[in-house]
Every structure is written in structure tokens, then in C-alpha cells.
Design a protein around this motif. Structure first.
Motif, PDB file in Angstrom:
ATOM      1  N   MET A   1      16.615  46.985   4.091  1.00  0.00           N
ATOM      2  CA  MET A   1      17.440  46.007   4.798  1.00  0.00           C
ATOM      3  C   MET A   1      16.883  44.598   4.654  1.00  0.00           C
ATOM      4  SD  MET A   1      18.278  48.183   8.256  1.00  0.00           S
ATOM      5  CE  MET A   1      19.179  46.813   8.967  1.00  0.00           C
ATOM      6  N   ASN A   2      17.723  43.620   5.004  1.00  0.00           N
ATOM      7  CA  ASN A   2      17.269  42.233   5.020  1.00  0.00           C
ATOM      8  C   ASN A   2      16.248  42.040   6.139  1.00  0.00           C
ATOM      9  OD1 ASN A   2      18.985  41.483   2.918  1.00  0.00           O
ATOM     10  ND2 ASN A   2      20.678  41.049   4.322  1.00  0.00           N
ATOM     11  N   ILE A   3      15.209  41.258   5.844  1.00  0.00           N
ATOM     12  CA  ILE A   3      14.119  41.037   6.791  1.00  0.00           C
ATOM     13  C   ILE A   3      14.174  39.600   7.310  1.00  0.00           C
ATOM     14  CG2 ILE A   3      11.608  40.923   7.028  1.00  0.00           C
ATOM     15  CD1 ILE A   3      12.628  43.747   6.863  1.00  0.00           C
ATOM     16  N   ARG A   4      13.854  39.435   8.589  1.00  0.00           N
ATOM     17  CA  ARG A   4      13.838  38.101   9.193  1.00  0.00           C
ATOM     18  C   ARG A   4      12.460  37.478   8.957  1.00  0.00           C
ATOM     19  NH1 ARG A   4      16.672  38.618  15.052  1.00  0.00           N
ATOM     20  NH2 ARG A   4      16.775  36.365  14.771  1.00  0.00           N
ATOM     21  N   PHE A   5      12.357  36.744   7.842  1.00  0.00           N
ATOM     22  CA  PHE A   5      11.058  36.210   7.450  1.00  0.00           C
ATOM     23  C   PHE A   5      10.611  35.048   8.337  1.00  0.00           C
ATOM     24  CE2 PHE A   5      12.553  38.292   3.574  1.00  0.00           C
ATOM     25  CZ  PHE A   5      11.455  39.058   3.263  1.00  0.00           C
ATOM     26  N   ASN A   6      11.522  34.486   9.105  1.00  0.00           N
ATOM     27  CA  ASN A   6      11.146  33.411  10.017  1.00  0.00           C
ATOM     28  C   ASN A   6      10.616  33.943  11.340  1.00  0.00           C
ATOM     29  OD1 ASN A   6      13.595  34.451  10.859  1.00  0.00           O
ATOM     30  ND2 ASN A   6      14.376  32.489  11.593  1.00  0.00           N
ATOM     31  N   MET A   7      10.441  35.254  11.435  1.00  0.00           N
ATOM     32  CA  MET A   7       9.944  35.873  12.666  1.00  0.00           C
ATOM     33  C   MET A   7       8.928  36.955  12.300  1.00  0.00           C
ATOM     34  SD  MET A   7      12.123  37.922  15.546  1.00  0.00           S
ATOM     35  CE  MET A   7      13.364  36.634  15.497  1.00  0.00           C
ATOM     36  N   PHE A   8       7.646  36.663  12.444  1.00  0.00           N
ATOM     37  CA  PHE A   8       6.623  37.655  12.124  1.00  0.00           C
ATOM     38  C   PHE A   8       5.505  37.574  13.153  1.00  0.00           C
ATOM     39  CE2 PHE A   8       5.469  33.789   9.891  1.00  0.00           C
ATOM     40  CZ  PHE A   8       4.118  33.662  10.152  1.00  0.00           C
ATOM     41  N   VAL A   9       4.765  38.658  13.262  1.00  0.00           N
ATOM     42  CA  VAL A   9       3.615  38.722  14.173  1.00  0.00           C
ATOM     43  C   VAL A   9       2.422  39.239  13.376  1.00  0.00           C
ATOM     44  CG1 VAL A   9       2.636  39.828  16.221  1.00  0.00           C
ATOM     45  CG2 VAL A   9       5.038  39.113  16.213  1.00  0.00           C
ATOM     46  N   TYR A  10       1.289  38.566  13.507  1.00  0.00           N
ATOM     47  CA  TYR A  10       0.060  39.017  12.848  1.00  0.00           C
ATOM     48  C   TYR A  10      -0.990  39.287  13.913  1.00  0.00           C
ATOM     49  CZ  TYR A  10      -4.134  39.029   9.951  1.00  0.00           C
ATOM     50  OH  TYR A  10      -5.310  39.394   9.337  1.00  0.00           O
ATOM     51  N   LEU A  11      -1.353  40.557  14.073  1.00  0.00           N
ATOM     52  CA  LEU A  11      -2.414  40.901  15.002  1.00  0.00           C
ATOM     53  C   LEU A  11      -3.033  42.221  14.587  1.00  0.00           C
ATOM     54  CD1 LEU A  11      -1.411  42.289  18.465  1.00  0.00           C
ATOM     55  CD2 LEU A  11       0.308  42.138  16.693  1.00  0.00           C
ATOM     56  N   ARG A  12      -4.286  42.404  14.963  1.00  0.00           N
ATOM     57  CA  ARG A  12      -5.065  43.597  14.620  1.00  0.00           C
ATOM     58  C   ARG A  12      -5.050  43.872  13.115  1.00  0.00           C
ATOM     59  NH1 ARG A  12      -4.295  48.015  19.515  1.00  0.00           N
ATOM     60  NH2 ARG A  12      -4.230  46.517  21.235  1.00  0.00           N
ATOM     61  N   LYS A  13      -5.141  42.780  12.350  1.00  0.00           N
ATOM     62  CA  LYS A  13      -5.183  42.872  10.880  1.00  0.00           C
ATOM     63  C   LYS A  13      -3.925  43.505  10.300  1.00  0.00           C
ATOM     64  CE  LYS A  13      -9.352  41.155  10.646  1.00  0.00           C
ATOM     65  NZ  LYS A  13      -9.627  39.836  10.025  1.00  0.00           N
ATOM     66  N   LYS A  14      -2.807  43.391  11.030  1.00  0.00           N
ATOM     67  CA  LYS A  14      -1.529  43.885  10.544  1.00  0.00           C
ATOM     68  C   LYS A  14      -0.488  42.775  10.644  1.00  0.00           C
ATOM     69  CE  LYS A  14      -2.138  48.778  11.860  1.00  0.00           C
ATOM     70  NZ  LYS A  14      -3.471  48.677  12.445  1.00  0.00           N
ATOM     71  N   LEU A  15       0.419  42.758   9.670  1.00  0.00           N
ATOM     72  CA  LEU A  15       1.539  41.830   9.692  1.00  0.00           C
ATOM     73  C   LEU A  15       2.808  42.619   9.997  1.00  0.00           C
ATOM     74  CD1 LEU A  15       2.568  38.895   9.113  1.00  0.00           C
ATOM     75  CD2 LEU A  15       3.123  39.733   6.823  1.00  0.00           C
ATOM     76  N   PHE A  16       3.572  42.181  11.015  1.00  0.00           N
ATOM     77  CA  PHE A  16       4.782  42.866  11.426  1.00  0.00           C
ATOM     78  C   PHE A  16       6.001  41.989  11.147  1.00  0.00           C
ATOM     79  CE2 PHE A  16       1.368  44.520  14.040  1.00  0.00           C
ATOM     80  CZ  PHE A  16       1.602  45.893  14.054  1.00  0.00           C
TER      81      PHE A  16
END
Length: 268
Positions: free
Chosen positions: A70-85
Motif C-alpha cells: 500500500m501507499n505509505i505516509r512518508f510525512n508521518m514516521f516515528v523513530y524509537l528503540r532503534k526502529k523506524l515506523f
């Protein structure tokens, strides 16, 4: 990831129009009582390639980030615990494969510690039916303070004048969520006649901020999720826009302009 709490936010239209003045509003937040840089570009076949700074040069990461069909909302991400969401699009028109079958929205995670492993994070089951509604808006943010027990990923759902927030509780599993809030805008204490929400964000890990047609509010929680308080942050001048961006100031690392002046945030 901000090291200190935000005290201010930028307010601007999500899609500026031709007659827009180009001005961005900057407002202090009424505070309640109580690591590494990454760069990525989109590639074909629904994958991302990361670049890492190494000895003054940018190099490709070990593995591409598969982000699903699916299309991803690249303007909305979270980076924590060495993971990118990253979260997929929440528009119902995007939830069909080539055969017309329904595809539920999802979150993809890229694990830097595990050598670039991609994993899917299923959304809470009671979001799936709502995701078919054009009025449903699903967003992800960072919740809680760094190194605190409640520091995690959160999912915010807004649909028909009501907010729901879940916190992700198990990073080793793909579908463990805990609901911490379900409340209508009017129940919060908003007194506007038709408080149509046009912008949403989470600030400082404990405050849901949202913009209506005329004002920006903060809904803070204290001590535990059973105690919440609404505060009016400011009025804004973007009443003729359907979507408004609410941007935390601290991650921008930029001055406000040549005529900037200090703003003292008032604490209640």
C-alpha cells in the motif's frame, strides 16, 4: 527525538493555495501542571533504501526497507528503540488490491539492530471497520518520555468528532495494543458549536494537540491515563483550510526568521 519538551508549535496549512500569504503562525504551548540521523528516499517495488553517514560519506544500509503493497505516509514516521515506523494510507480508496480485495491498513517497522529486518505491525482490530469510513484518520506518534516505562509508539484515530489512542505494548509481537483514551471532542470540554478537527499531533509524549476551524487545543494527561485536562492553546487564521499542520518546534533546528524575538511560555 527531542531531548527537551516542546514549548512552541508552528501552525500552517497542509496544502498552501495560490492566494496563501505564505506566513506560518508560531505559538507558545501552555505547559500543564503536574541519535542518530537518518535519510531515506522512495524506490520502486515498495521499498526504501537508507543512507548512513560513515567517515564523511553516505553509504547504503545493509537491507532495503520493504513497506508492503500500500501507499505509505512518508510525512508521518516515528523513530524509537532503534526502529523506524511508518503507517500506510488510511484512505479507503487505497485499500484494494488489483483484484478488488480489501487490504487493511498497517504499520511497517524497520529494525536497525536486527540488521535491517522489516516487520509488519497490525493495527488494533476495532480500527479495521472504521478504516472503511472516509472520515477516519489514523496517525502514529511517539508516546511517553524517553527511558520511562510508558515510552512507546501510539496510534491516534479520529473519526466523527471522537478520538481514540492506543499505545503499543509489545515490540516483540505484532499486534499488542493498549487503549488509553476514547473521548468525544465535546466531552473534552470544547465549547465550539461545530468543532471540526483539521489537524492532529502529539507533543512531548503526553499531549494530544488538535486544531479546529478557529482554535488549537491541547489535551494533557497527568500521572496516569485516568486524569486528563483540556487547555486552549491559541486561535489561528487558517479557518478556510480543510487540513492544518501542527509542527513541534524543537525538531526543526532552525530560527524563526530575521525578525525573531524571544517568547516566554506561560505556565498555569
Amino acid at each position: 527525538m527531542a531531548l527537551k519538551d516542546d514549548t512552541c508549535i508552528f501552525i500552517q496549512p497542509d496544502i498552501p493555495c495560490l492566494y496563501s500569504s505564505g506566513k506560518h503562525e508560531f505559538h507558545p504551548l501552555p505547559l500543564p501542571i503536574g541519535d542518530e540521523g537518518l535519510s531515506f528516499e522512495r524506490l520502486p517495488r515498495n521499498s526504501l533504501k537508507f543512507l548512513k553517514e560513515n567517515e564523511g560519506a553516505w553509504k547504503n544500509s545493509e537491507k532495503d526497507f520493504f513497506v508492503g503493497p500500500m501507499n505509505i505516509r512518508f510525512n508521518m514516521f516515528v523513530y524509537l528503540r532503534k526502529k523506524l515506523f511508518l503507517i500506510s494510507n488510511s484512505s479507503p480508496s487505497a485499500f484494494r488490491d488489483k483484484d478488488g480485495h480489501y487490504l487493511p491498513p498497517y504499520i511497517m517497522a524497520y529494525d536497525f539492530v536486527a540488521g535491517g529486518e522489516s516487520m509488519i505491525v497490525n493495527l488494533p482490530e476495532d480500527t479495521l471497520e472504521d478504516s472503511l469510513d472516509w472520515c477516519c484518520d489514523l496517525r502514529i506518534f511517539e508516546w511517553g518520555k524517553e527511558k520511562s516505562s510508558d515510552h512507546s509508539l501510539c496510534l491516534v484515530k479520529y473519526i466523527r468528532d471522537s478520538f481514540t489512542i492506543w499505545v503499543f505494548t509489545e515490540f516483540k509481537s505484532s499486534n499488542k495494543w493498549r487503549k488509553i483514551l476514547e473521548v468525544g471532542v465535546k466531552e473534552m470540554g470544547v465549547e465550539e458549536e461545530n468543532p471540526n478537527v483539521r489537524g492532529i499531533n502529539v507533543i512531548n509524549g503526553n499531549c494530544l494537540i488538535f486544531a479546529t476551524g478557529r482554535k488549537v487545543y491541547g489535551y494533557y494527561y497527568f500521572n496516569d491515563q485516568s486524569c486528563w485536562r483540556l487547555k486552549e492553546i491559541c486561535e489561528h487564521n487558517y479557518w478556510d483550510y480543510n487540513s492544518i499542520n501542527l509542527t513541534p518546534y524543537s525538531p526543526t533546528f532552525r530560527p524563526c526568521g530575521t525578525n525573531e524575538s524571544s517568547i516566554v511560555s506561560t505556565r498555569p
